[in-house]
Motif scaffolding. Structure first.
Motif, PDB file in Angstrom:
ATOM      1  N   VAL A  38      45.052  35.642  87.486  1.00  0.00           N
ATOM      2  CA  VAL A  38      44.172  35.673  86.321  1.00  0.00           C
ATOM      3  C   VAL A  38      43.118  36.766  86.481  1.00  0.00           C
ATOM      4  CG1 VAL A  38      42.379  34.414  85.080  1.00  0.00           C
ATOM      5  CG2 VAL A  38      44.501  33.273  85.670  1.00  0.00           C
ATOM      6  N   LYS A  39      42.527  36.834  87.655  1.00  0.00           N
ATOM      7  CA  LYS A  39      41.499  37.837  87.924  1.00  0.00           C
ATOM      8  C   LYS A  39      42.080  39.245  87.821  1.00  0.00           C
ATOM      9  CE  LYS A  39      37.815  38.967  91.183  1.00  0.00           C
ATOM     10  NZ  LYS A  39      37.162  38.605  92.474  1.00  0.00           N
ATOM     11  N   GLN A  40      43.290  39.423  88.337  1.00  0.00           N
ATOM     12  CA  GLN A  40      43.942  40.726  88.266  1.00  0.00           C
ATOM     13  C   GLN A  40      44.204  41.143  86.824  1.00  0.00           C
ATOM     14  OE1 GLN A  40      47.779  40.888  90.178  1.00  0.00           O
ATOM     15  NE2 GLN A  40      48.226  42.938  89.413  1.00  0.00           N
ATOM     16  N   MET A  41      44.707  40.219  86.006  1.00  0.00           N
ATOM     17  CA  MET A  41      44.996  40.512  84.603  1.00  0.00           C
ATOM     18  C   MET A  41      43.726  40.901  83.853  1.00  0.00           C
ATOM     19  SD  MET A  41      47.640  37.344  83.981  1.00  0.00           S
ATOM     20  CE  MET A  41      47.737  37.535  82.191  1.00  0.00           C
ATOM     21  N   ALA A  42      42.652  40.160  84.105  1.00  0.00           N
ATOM     22  CA  ALA A  42      41.385  40.433  83.428  1.00  0.00           C
ATOM     23  C   ALA A  42      40.803  41.784  83.849  1.00  0.00           C
ATOM     24  CB  ALA A  42      40.392  39.314  83.719  1.00  0.00           C
ATOM     25  N   ASN A  43      40.878  42.072  85.153  1.00  0.00           N
ATOM     26  CA  ASN A  43      40.335  43.348  85.645  1.00  0.00           C
ATOM     27  C   ASN A  43      41.131  44.545  85.131  1.00  0.00           C
ATOM     28  OD1 ASN A  43      38.199  42.235  87.068  1.00  0.00           O
ATOM     29  ND2 ASN A  43      39.386  41.987  88.953  1.00  0.00           N
ATOM     30  N   GLU A  44      42.450  44.388  85.016  1.00  0.00           N
ATOM     31  CA  GLU A  44      43.279  45.466  84.477  1.00  0.00           C
ATOM     32  C   GLU A  44      42.923  45.741  83.023  1.00  0.00           C
ATOM     33  OE1 GLU A  44      47.285  44.245  85.137  1.00  0.00           O
ATOM     34  OE2 GLU A  44      47.325  44.894  87.236  1.00  0.00           O
ATOM     35  N   TYR A  45      42.650  44.683  82.286  1.00  0.00           N
ATOM     36  CA  TYR A  45      42.249  44.841  80.888  1.00  0.00           C
ATOM     37  C   TYR A  45      40.891  45.543  80.804  1.00  0.00           C
ATOM     38  CZ  TYR A  45      40.917  43.674  76.100  1.00  0.00           C
ATOM     39  OH  TYR A  45      40.506  43.749  74.797  1.00  0.00           O
ATOM     40  N   LEU A  46      39.943  45.125  81.633  1.00  0.00           N
ATOM     41  CA  LEU A  46      38.602  45.706  81.611  1.00  0.00           C
ATOM     42  C   LEU A  46      38.609  47.168  82.054  1.00  0.00           C
ATOM     43  CD1 LEU A  46      36.536  42.722  83.072  1.00  0.00           C
ATOM     44  CD2 LEU A  46      36.473  43.591  80.720  1.00  0.00           C
ATOM     45  N   ALA A  47      39.567  47.536  82.910  1.00  0.00           N
ATOM     46  CA  ALA A  47      39.652  48.921  83.377  1.00  0.00           C
ATOM     47  C   ALA A  47      40.009  49.870  82.238  1.00  0.00           C
ATOM     48  CB  ALA A  47      40.696  49.030  84.489  1.00  0.00           C
ATOM     49  N   ILE A  48      40.771  49.370  81.265  1.00  0.00           N
ATOM     50  CA  ILE A  48      41.171  50.189  80.114  1.00  0.00           C
ATOM     51  C   ILE A  48      40.134  50.099  79.004  1.00  0.00           C
ATOM     52  CG2 ILE A  48      42.934  50.513  78.343  1.00  0.00           C
ATOM     53  CD1 ILE A  48      44.954  49.363  80.303  1.00  0.00           C
ATOM     54  N   HIS A  49      39.675  48.862  78.729  1.00  0.00           N
ATOM     55  CA  HIS A  49      38.699  48.642  77.660  1.00  0.00           C
ATOM     56  C   HIS A  49      37.320  48.545  78.303  1.00  0.00           C
ATOM     57  CE1 HIS A  49      42.609  47.135  76.314  1.00  0.00           C
ATOM     58  NE2 HIS A  49      42.250  47.518  75.108  1.00  0.00           N
ATOM     59  N   THR A  50      36.721  49.712  78.520  1.00  0.00           N
ATOM     60  CA  THR A  50      35.492  49.782  79.304  1.00  0.00           C
ATOM     61  C   THR A  50      34.234  49.421  78.518  1.00  0.00           C
ATOM     62  OG1 THR A  50      35.360  52.149  78.808  1.00  0.00           O
ATOM     63  CG2 THR A  50      36.449  51.510  80.865  1.00  0.00           C
ATOM     64  N   SER A  51      34.338  49.336  77.211  1.00  0.00           N
ATOM     65  CA  SER A  51      33.150  49.042  76.417  1.00  0.00           C
ATOM     66  C   SER A  51      33.472  48.046  75.315  1.00  0.00           C
ATOM     67  CB  SER A  51      32.573  50.325  75.803  1.00  0.00           C
ATOM     68  OG  SER A  51      33.526  50.923  74.947  1.00  0.00           O
ATOM     69  N   VAL A  52      32.458  47.313  74.901  1.00  0.00           N
ATOM     70  CA  VAL A  52      32.585  46.358  73.807  1.00  0.00           C
ATOM     71  C   VAL A  52      32.472  47.122  72.491  1.00  0.00           C
ATOM     72  CG1 VAL A  52      31.548  44.356  72.685  1.00  0.00           C
ATOM     73  CG2 VAL A  52      31.663  44.474  75.175  1.00  0.00           C
ATOM     74  N   VAL A  53      33.357  46.853  71.549  1.00  0.00           N
ATOM     75  CA  VAL A  53      33.379  47.606  70.300  1.00  0.00           C
ATOM     76  C   VAL A  53      33.249  46.665  69.107  1.00  0.00           C
ATOM     77  CG1 VAL A  53      34.811  49.416  71.283  1.00  0.00           C
ATOM     78  CG2 VAL A  53      35.904  47.469  70.161  1.00  0.00           C
ATOM     79  N   THR A  54      32.964  47.264  67.955  1.00  0.00           N
ATOM     80  CA  THR A  54      33.018  46.523  66.699  1.00  0.00           C
ATOM     81  C   THR A  54      34.477  46.469  66.271  1.00  0.00           C
ATOM     82  OG1 THR A  54      30.811  47.259  66.059  1.00  0.00           O
ATOM     83  CG2 THR A  54      32.243  46.425  64.314  1.00  0.00           C
ATOM     84  N   LEU A  55      35.072  45.296  66.294  1.00  0.00           N
ATOM     85  CA  LEU A  55      36.500  45.160  66.049  1.00  0.00           C
ATOM     86  C   LEU A  55      36.847  45.454  64.595  1.00  0.00           C
ATOM     87  CD1 LEU A  55      37.204  41.966  68.158  1.00  0.00           C
ATOM     88  CD2 LEU A  55      37.736  44.316  68.758  1.00  0.00           C
ATOM     89  N   GLN A  56      37.997  46.075  64.418  1.00  0.00           N
ATOM     90  CA  GLN A  56      38.468  46.446  63.100  1.00  0.00           C
ATOM     91  C   GLN A  56      39.663  45.584  62.703  1.00  0.00           C
ATOM     92  OE1 GLN A  56      37.521  48.814  60.941  1.00  0.00           O
ATOM     93  NE2 GLN A  56      36.096  50.080  62.096  1.00  0.00           N
ATOM     94  N   THR A  57      39.819  45.397  61.407  1.00  0.00           N
ATOM     95  CA  THR A  57      41.094  44.890  60.918  1.00  0.00           C
ATOM     96  C   THR A  57      42.080  46.044  61.020  1.00  0.00           C
ATOM     97  OG1 THR A  57      40.622  45.587  58.658  1.00  0.00           O
ATOM     98  CG2 THR A  57      39.962  43.339  59.283  1.00  0.00           C
ATOM     99  N   LEU A  58      43.370  45.748  60.892  1.00  0.00           N
ATOM    100  CA  LEU A  58      44.363  46.818  60.948  1.00  0.00           C
ATOM    101  C   LEU A  58      44.124  47.821  59.826  1.00  0.00           C
ATOM    102  CD1 LEU A  58      46.851  48.110  62.127  1.00  0.00           C
ATOM    103  CD2 LEU A  58      48.270  46.550  60.769  1.00  0.00           C
ATOM    104  N   ASP A  59      43.758  47.318  58.648  1.00  0.00           N
ATOM    105  CA  ASP A  59      43.487  48.208  57.515  1.00  0.00           C
ATOM    106  C   ASP A  59      42.302  49.123  57.818  1.00  0.00           C
ATOM    107  OD1 ASP A  59      43.982  49.219  54.937  1.00  0.00           O
ATOM    108  OD2 ASP A  59      42.404  47.970  54.089  1.00  0.00           O
TER     109      ASP A  59
END
Length: 228
Positions: A38-59
């Motif tokens: 679980v820790k590995q999966m979360a860290n791999e995700y955080l390594a790519i998504h380094t910042s918190v963003v305002t989420l968009q709809t697909l449109d």
């Protein structure tokens, strides 16, 4: 990072990924059989998504992608993307309103199946996925893998030399002769339309006159309905 154990024995954690346009916070959950996984999966995700963003709809993601690239995409590509966006808005409103972090493989596969059932070609569907993939990638997300319809091999009929000679003979002296000949040399319609007389270079080589045609531009139809 807080990791908790579920009644099933598995371990889970969740990470704050951003806030949507309505102010709702979104989290991404990771679940595995061990804490380390679980820790590995979360860290791999955080390594790519380094910042918190305002989420968009697909449109919203597609619209921002088009707005950001309106001046760098070719007019024909931009026009094609606008056409795809319009088509998606008319047929897949529910998917377009989905937050990009919530889009699943099933969502995209249903999109592919819907267009396949409607008789659209594999190439057209690939173009749709290309725009969706690029817009999601610009927001830091990956388009789920899906299965495309089988490629249809077309039976292309090649005209005989006699047929071509007869066609050119009938066109000789008419306004169709030059564009017809140019198309038979392999030029595309836009290239034919954009030719200038100065593009035809005449040279003499060992007493024989030769001609070289330089293809330097193409004519395309813009979203503003202008030929450029």
């Amino acid at each position: 990072m807080k990791i908790t154990q579920l009644p099933s024995g598995s371990y889970t954690t969740h990470i704050y990924v951003g806030t949507d346009s309505k102010g709702k916070k979104h989290f991404k959950r990771f679940t595995a059989s061990t804490k380390a996984k679980v820790k590995q999966m979360a860290n791999e995700y955080l390594a790519i998504h380094t910042s918190v963003v305002t989420l968009q709809t697909l449109d919203g993601s597609i619209q921002r992608y088009l707005d950001d690239r309106a001046d760098v995409l070719s007019p024909s590509t931009y026009k094609a993307y606008l056409s795809i966006q319009k088509c998606l808005r008319e047929t897949d409103e529910k998917l377009l309103k989905t937050q990009i972090d919530q889009i699943t493989t099933s969502d995209i596969q249903r999109l592919v199946s819907s267009y396949t059932a409607s008789g659209h070609s594999r190439k057209y569907i690939s173009n749709i996925l290309g725009l969706v993939r690029s817009s999601m990638k610009a927001e830091g997300y990956t388009l789920p893998m899906v299965t495309l319809p089988e490629k249809v091999v077309k039976d292309i009929k090649v005209p005989s030399e006699d047929y071509v000679d007869n066609l050119l003979s009938l066109a000789k002296g008419t306004k169709l002769e030059i564009p017809l000949r140019l198309s038979m040399y392999g030029l595309r319609r836009g290239e034919v339309c954009a030719l200038h007389k100065s593009d035809l270079i005449q040279k003499e080589n060992k007493g024989k006159m030769t001609y070289m045609l330089h293809i330097q531009r193409s004519m395309v139809f813009t979203p503003e309905k202008e030929w450029v």
